[in-house]
Design a protein around this motif. Structure first.
Motif, PDB file in Angstrom:
ATOM      1  N   ALA A  73       0.818  -1.219   0.000  1.00  0.00           N
ATOM      2  CA  ALA A  73       0.000   0.000   0.000  1.00  0.00           C
ATOM      3  C   ALA A  73       0.847   1.263   0.000  1.00  0.00           C
ATOM      4  O   ALA A  73       0.319   2.368  -0.093  1.00  0.00           O
ATOM      5  CB  ALA A  73      -0.934  -0.004   1.199  1.00  0.00           C
ATOM      6  N   GLY A  74       2.167   1.120   0.155  1.00  0.00           N
ATOM      7  CA  GLY A  74       3.046   2.282   0.074  1.00  0.00           C
ATOM      8  C   GLY A  74       3.643   2.743   1.381  1.00  0.00           C
ATOM      9  O   GLY A  74       4.354   3.745   1.427  1.00  0.00           O
ATOM     10  N   LYS A  75       3.388   2.015   2.471  1.00  0.00           N
ATOM     11  CA  LYS A  75       3.938   2.398   3.762  1.00  0.00           C
ATOM     12  C   LYS A  75       5.432   2.038   3.814  1.00  0.00           C
ATOM     13  O   LYS A  75       5.821   0.967   3.350  1.00  0.00           O
ATOM     14  CB  LYS A  75       3.196   1.661   4.875  1.00  0.00           C
ATOM     15  CG  LYS A  75       3.676   1.969   6.281  1.00  0.00           C
ATOM     16  CD  LYS A  75       2.781   1.296   7.315  1.00  0.00           C
ATOM     17  CE  LYS A  75       1.387   1.895   7.296  1.00  0.00           C
ATOM     18  NZ  LYS A  75       0.517   1.314   8.344  1.00  0.00           N
ATOM     19  N   PRO A  76       6.286   2.917   4.374  1.00  0.00           N
ATOM     20  CA  PRO A  76       7.700   2.555   4.534  1.00  0.00           C
ATOM     21  C   PRO A  76       7.844   1.247   5.315  1.00  0.00           C
ATOM     22  O   PRO A  76       7.369   1.134   6.448  1.00  0.00           O
ATOM     23  CB  PRO A  76       8.279   3.743   5.303  1.00  0.00           C
ATOM     24  CG  PRO A  76       7.422   4.891   4.901  1.00  0.00           C
ATOM     25  CD  PRO A  76       6.033   4.314   4.783  1.00  0.00           C
ATOM     26  N   PHE A  77       8.479   0.278   4.688  1.00  0.00           N
ATOM     27  CA  PHE A  77       8.544  -1.088   5.214  1.00  0.00           C
ATOM     28  C   PHE A  77       9.985  -1.562   5.108  1.00  0.00           C
ATOM     29  O   PHE A  77      10.590  -1.511   4.037  1.00  0.00           O
ATOM     30  CB  PHE A  77       7.622  -1.991   4.389  1.00  0.00           C
ATOM     31  CG  PHE A  77       7.331  -3.334   4.998  1.00  0.00           C
ATOM     32  CD1 PHE A  77       6.115  -3.583   5.606  1.00  0.00           C
ATOM     33  CD2 PHE A  77       8.258  -4.360   4.936  1.00  0.00           C
ATOM     34  CE1 PHE A  77       5.830  -4.830   6.164  1.00  0.00           C
ATOM     35  CE2 PHE A  77       7.990  -5.605   5.485  1.00  0.00           C
ATOM     36  CZ  PHE A  77       6.772  -5.841   6.096  1.00  0.00           C
ATOM     37  N   LEU A  78      10.549  -2.018   6.225  1.00  0.00           N
ATOM     38  CA  LEU A  78      11.948  -2.436   6.254  1.00  0.00           C
ATOM     39  C   LEU A  78      12.071  -3.863   6.761  1.00  0.00           C
ATOM     40  O   LEU A  78      11.609  -4.189   7.853  1.00  0.00           O
ATOM     41  CB  LEU A  78      12.754  -1.504   7.163  1.00  0.00           C
ATOM     42  CG  LEU A  78      14.206  -1.897   7.467  1.00  0.00           C
ATOM     43  CD1 LEU A  78      15.029  -2.005   6.187  1.00  0.00           C
ATOM     44  CD2 LEU A  78      14.836  -0.896   8.435  1.00  0.00           C
ATOM     45  N   GLY A  79      12.708  -4.720   5.965  1.00  0.00           N
ATOM     46  CA  GLY A  79      13.016  -6.079   6.379  1.00  0.00           C
ATOM     47  C   GLY A  79      14.489  -6.188   6.730  1.00  0.00           C
ATOM     48  O   GLY A  79      15.342  -5.725   5.969  1.00  0.00           O
ATOM     49  N   ARG A 180      12.902  -0.907  -3.217  1.00  0.00           N
ATOM     50  CA  ARG A 180      11.980  -0.703  -4.331  1.00  0.00           C
ATOM     51  C   ARG A 180      10.862   0.187  -3.818  1.00  0.00           C
ATOM     52  O   ARG A 180       9.952  -0.258  -3.133  1.00  0.00           O
ATOM     53  CB  ARG A 180      11.415  -2.029  -4.850  1.00  0.00           C
ATOM     54  CG  ARG A 180      10.620  -1.843  -6.153  1.00  0.00           C
ATOM     55  CD  ARG A 180      10.084  -3.139  -6.697  1.00  0.00           C
ATOM     56  NE  ARG A 180       8.977  -3.624  -5.871  1.00  0.00           N
ATOM     57  CZ  ARG A 180       8.212  -4.665  -6.203  1.00  0.00           C
ATOM     58  NH1 ARG A 180       8.464  -5.331  -7.308  1.00  0.00           N
ATOM     59  NH2 ARG A 180       7.224  -5.047  -5.416  1.00  0.00           N
ATOM     60  N   GLY A 181      10.988   1.480  -4.107  1.00  0.00           N
ATOM     61  CA  GLY A 181      10.003   2.447  -3.630  1.00  0.00           C
ATOM     62  C   GLY A 181       9.999   2.533  -2.118  1.00  0.00           C
ATOM     63  O   GLY A 181      10.999   2.891  -1.491  1.00  0.00           O
ATOM     64  N   ASN A 182       8.874   2.178  -1.513  1.00  0.00           N
ATOM     65  CA  ASN A 182       8.710   2.253  -0.054  1.00  0.00           C
ATOM     66  C   ASN A 182       9.213   1.012   0.668  1.00  0.00           C
ATOM     67  O   ASN A 182       9.201   0.955   1.893  1.00  0.00           O
ATOM     68  CB  ASN A 182       7.232   2.433   0.286  1.00  0.00           C
ATOM     69  CG  ASN A 182       6.406   1.226  -0.156  1.00  0.00           C
ATOM     70  OD1 ASN A 182       6.265   0.981  -1.360  1.00  0.00           O
ATOM     71  ND2 ASN A 182       5.856   0.478   0.785  1.00  0.00           N
ATOM     72  N   VAL A 183       9.671   0.013  -0.089  1.00  0.00           N
ATOM     73  CA  VAL A 183      10.110  -1.252   0.503  1.00  0.00           C
ATOM     74  C   VAL A 183      11.632  -1.279   0.572  1.00  0.00           C
ATOM     75  O   VAL A 183      12.316  -1.143  -0.447  1.00  0.00           O
ATOM     76  CB  VAL A 183       9.581  -2.449  -0.305  1.00  0.00           C
ATOM     77  CG1 VAL A 183      10.131  -3.755   0.263  1.00  0.00           C
ATOM     78  CG2 VAL A 183       8.057  -2.465  -0.292  1.00  0.00           C
ATOM     79  N   TRP A 204      16.433   5.238   6.903  1.00  0.00           N
ATOM     80  CA  TRP A 204      15.089   4.683   6.693  1.00  0.00           C
ATOM     81  C   TRP A 204      14.045   5.524   7.409  1.00  0.00           C
ATOM     82  O   TRP A 204      12.992   5.837   6.838  1.00  0.00           O
ATOM     83  CB  TRP A 204      15.031   3.226   7.174  1.00  0.00           C
ATOM     84  CG  TRP A 204      13.654   2.654   7.054  1.00  0.00           C
ATOM     85  CD1 TRP A 204      12.969   2.385   5.896  1.00  0.00           C
ATOM     86  CD2 TRP A 204      12.763   2.296   8.119  1.00  0.00           C
ATOM     87  NE1 TRP A 204      11.724   1.879   6.174  1.00  0.00           N
ATOM     88  CE2 TRP A 204      11.568   1.808   7.531  1.00  0.00           C
ATOM     89  CE3 TRP A 204      12.867   2.329   9.510  1.00  0.00           C
ATOM     90  CZ2 TRP A 204      10.488   1.358   8.288  1.00  0.00           C
ATOM     91  CZ3 TRP A 204      11.791   1.869  10.275  1.00  0.00           C
ATOM     92  CH2 TRP A 204      10.618   1.412   9.663  1.00  0.00           C
ATOM     93  N   LEU A 205      14.333   5.892   8.639  1.00  0.00           N
ATOM     94  CA  LEU A 205      13.377   6.694   9.394  1.00  0.00           C
ATOM     95  C   LEU A 205      13.097   8.037   8.741  1.00  0.00           C
ATOM     96  O   LEU A 205      12.002   8.599   8.883  1.00  0.00           O
ATOM     97  CB  LEU A 205      13.894   6.915  10.824  1.00  0.00           C
ATOM     98  CG  LEU A 205      13.949   5.662  11.709  1.00  0.00           C
ATOM     99  CD1 LEU A 205      14.701   5.948  12.999  1.00  0.00           C
ATOM    100  CD2 LEU A 205      12.537   5.166  12.015  1.00  0.00           C
ATOM    101  N   ASN A 206      14.055   8.547   7.987  1.00  0.00           N
ATOM    102  CA  ASN A 206      13.845   9.811   7.282  1.00  0.00           C
ATOM    103  C   ASN A 206      12.802   9.702   6.182  1.00  0.00           C
ATOM    104  O   ASN A 206      12.333  10.725   5.661  1.00  0.00           O
ATOM    105  CB  ASN A 206      15.157  10.306   6.676  1.00  0.00           C
ATOM    106  CG  ASN A 206      16.104  10.872   7.716  1.00  0.00           C
ATOM    107  OD1 ASN A 206      15.683  11.307   8.784  1.00  0.00           O
ATOM    108  ND2 ASN A 206      17.392  10.865   7.409  1.00  0.00           N
ATOM    109  N   ASN A 207      12.430   8.485   5.806  1.00  0.00           N
ATOM    110  CA  ASN A 207      11.411   8.290   4.776  1.00  0.00           C
ATOM    111  C   ASN A 207      10.001   8.259   5.341  1.00  0.00           C
ATOM    112  O   ASN A 207       9.039   8.183   4.584  1.00  0.00           O
ATOM    113  CB  ASN A 207      11.676   6.982   4.023  1.00  0.00           C
ATOM    114  CG  ASN A 207      12.826   7.077   3.059  1.00  0.00           C
ATOM    115  OD1 ASN A 207      12.681   7.497   1.922  1.00  0.00           O
ATOM    116  ND2 ASN A 207      14.013   6.711   3.530  1.00  0.00           N
ATOM    117  N   LEU A 208       9.896   8.295   6.665  1.00  0.00           N
ATOM    118  CA  LEU A 208       8.566   8.261   7.283  1.00  0.00           C
ATOM    119  C   LEU A 208       7.879   9.618   7.171  1.00  0.00           C
ATOM    120  O   LEU A 208       8.522  10.644   7.163  1.00  0.00           O
ATOM    121  CB  LEU A 208       8.684   7.852   8.752  1.00  0.00           C
ATOM    122  CG  LEU A 208       8.637   6.354   9.028  1.00  0.00           C
ATOM    123  CD1 LEU A 208       9.725   5.594   8.291  1.00  0.00           C
ATOM    124  CD2 LEU A 208       8.736   6.086  10.526  1.00  0.00           C
TER     125      LEU A 208
END
Length: 208
Positions: A73-79, A180-183, A204-208
């Motif tokens: 859905a576009g939410k910043p997601f980090l694995g 890839r985008g938000n992922v 990563w947190l800067n993308n929130l």
């Protein structure tokens, strides 16, 4: 303040990751609650151990659909570590296992040898990052930046353009930082990688 959730499904170095995020000024929530995950501004999926066991835990806790939905859905997601691998379509670890399918591709075991050199597994130790393309996710990291890794498997994305940084095991080159985008994904352990790892989390947190 932005709401960040570290997914708790019984697998992962939760305390260390929480401390690393707090060093960037964010106090994350550790939760397995689907509603909490869905209401977050950013989701971090950790993980250590075997792919199949981790996916079974996610299924048992009813988290597969919400994780897939929030990432797509576009939410910043980090694995992170195994969390990165779980985002892929499938893994060859101890058989064939279906993953979350957020990133098309496969998780493969390191070959037993490459270019005349034996590759014993797991790989445990520090490795230099080799930048493949510039991205804000690795801002502040250079050719001397290193990541701490513990793994026997690596990701093989269908779309190589999502690979930001690689490492080498002898001459075998494999992806370790992806976007890839938000992922986003990191194969190693940023929380155990000193200042370089903290930069990855902060970026990563800067993308929130």
């Amino acid at each position: 303040m932005k709401k960040v959730v570290i997914v708790d499904y019984g697998v992962g170095n939760l305390f260390s990751i929480k401390q690393a995020l707090m060093a960037s000024g964010v106090t994350p929530i550790v939760s397995s609650d689907k509603n909490v995950i869905a209401s977050a501004d950013g989701v971090l999926l950790p993980g250590v151990g075997a792919f199949g066991d981790a996916m079974n835990r996610l299924r048992e806790q009813g988290l597969v659909d919400v994780l897939r939905h929030e990432a797509l859905a576009g939410k910043p997601f980090l694995g992170v570590c195994l969390g990165l691998q779980l985002m892929f379509s499938k893994s060859d670890e101890f058989g064939s296992h279906e993953g979350l399918g957020i990133l098309p591709g496969v998780v493969r075991k390191f070959p037993s040898s490459f270019d005349g050199q034996e590759l014993s597994v797991p790989f445990i130790g520090w490795n230099f990052l080799e930048t493949q393309k510039e991205d804000s996710f690795i801002a502040g990291l250079g050719p001397e930046s290193k990541l701490f890794l513990v793994h026997s498997f690596y990701v093989q994305p269908e779309d190589p353009s999502c690979v930001i940084s690689t490492c080498r095991y002898h001459n075998f080159q494999y992806p370790v930082v992806l976007r890839r985008g938000n992922v986003f994904g990191v194969q190693g352990h940023p929380e155990k990688s000193g200042l370089d790892g903290l930069k990855i989390y902060a970026n990563w947190l800067n993308n929130l």
